[in-house]
Design a protein around this motif. Structure first.
Motif, short mmCIF file in Angstrom:
data_model
loop_
_atom_site.label_atom_id
_atom_site.label_comp_id
_atom_site.label_asym_id
_atom_site.label_seq_id
_atom_site.Cartn_x
_atom_site.Cartn_y
_atom_site.Cartn_z
N GLY A 15 -7.97 11.24 20.26
CA GLY A 15 -7.44 12.05 19.25
C GLY A 15 -7.61 11.89 17.74
O GLY A 15 -7.06 12.78 17.06
N ALA A 16 -8.54 11.12 17.36
CA ALA A 16 -8.60 10.76 15.92
C ALA A 16 -9.45 11.80 15.35
O ALA A 16 -10.14 12.47 16.04
CB ALA A 16 -9.18 9.33 15.84
N VAL A 17 -9.16 12.15 14.14
CA VAL A 17 -9.84 13.24 13.34
C VAL A 17 -10.90 12.40 12.56
O VAL A 17 -10.73 11.66 11.75
CB VAL A 17 -9.05 14.05 12.36
CG1 VAL A 17 -9.77 14.93 11.64
CG2 VAL A 17 -8.14 14.71 13.28
N ILE A 18 -12.35 12.67 12.87
CA ILE A 18 -13.53 12.14 12.24
C ILE A 18 -13.57 12.94 10.87
O ILE A 18 -14.05 14.11 10.95
CB ILE A 18 -14.85 11.98 13.17
CG1 ILE A 18 -14.37 11.45 14.61
CG2 ILE A 18 -15.88 11.27 12.24
CD1 ILE A 18 -13.68 9.99 14.26
N GLN A 19 -13.42 12.07 9.84
CA GLN A 19 -13.64 12.99 8.55
C GLN A 19 -15.23 12.73 8.04
O GLN A 19 -15.57 13.97 7.49
CB GLN A 19 -12.98 12.39 7.27
CG GLN A 19 -11.40 12.50 7.76
CD GLN A 19 -10.43 11.94 6.58
OE1 GLN A 19 -10.86 11.00 5.91
NE2 GLN A 19 -9.25 12.30 6.79
#
Length: 119
Positions: A15-19
């Protein structure tokens, strides 16, 4: 010539958001003066680093599991039909940088889809 690369993303929390994610490659030299077209494709099939060859993705107990076309060339079976990105290389050496944020986000959201990239 082709190369397969794979990235271990197990340390990235689900669920991490990859910036931002960038693939950086350094070209040491080249063998001719003609421009080189480099395309980067998402691989769709599982392959094993210790077993992969031009003809097979891996070896298992029942025998070799072949690419649908040698050289990971099976569009929409071995790799996606369209490349994620393309670059024309005119210089003899230097860094090549590719924005892979979108594909890394897909791999974090769907870990089973992470079969790496074909260059």
């Amino acid at each position: 010539m082709k190369a397969l690369v794979h990235f271990d993303l197990q340390a990235v929390p689900p669920g991490a958001v990859i910036q931002q994610a960038t693939l950086e490659l350094y070209q040491v030299s080249r063998s001719n003066i003609a421009p080189m077209n480099l395309s980067v494709y998402r691989v769709l099939r599982t392959w094993w680093e210790t077993d992969v060859t031009w003809n097979r993705a891996m070896q298992d107990v029942s025998g070799p599991l072949l690419w649908s076309r040698p050289g990971v060339a099976g569009a929409n079976s071995d790799r996606e039909n369209e490349p994620l990105m393309r670059s024309v290389i005119n210089s003899y050496s230097g860094w090549r940088m590719f924005d892979v944020t979108h594909i890394v986000q897909l791999w974090v959201n769907q870990p089973a889809s992470n079969q790496g990239l074909l260059l």
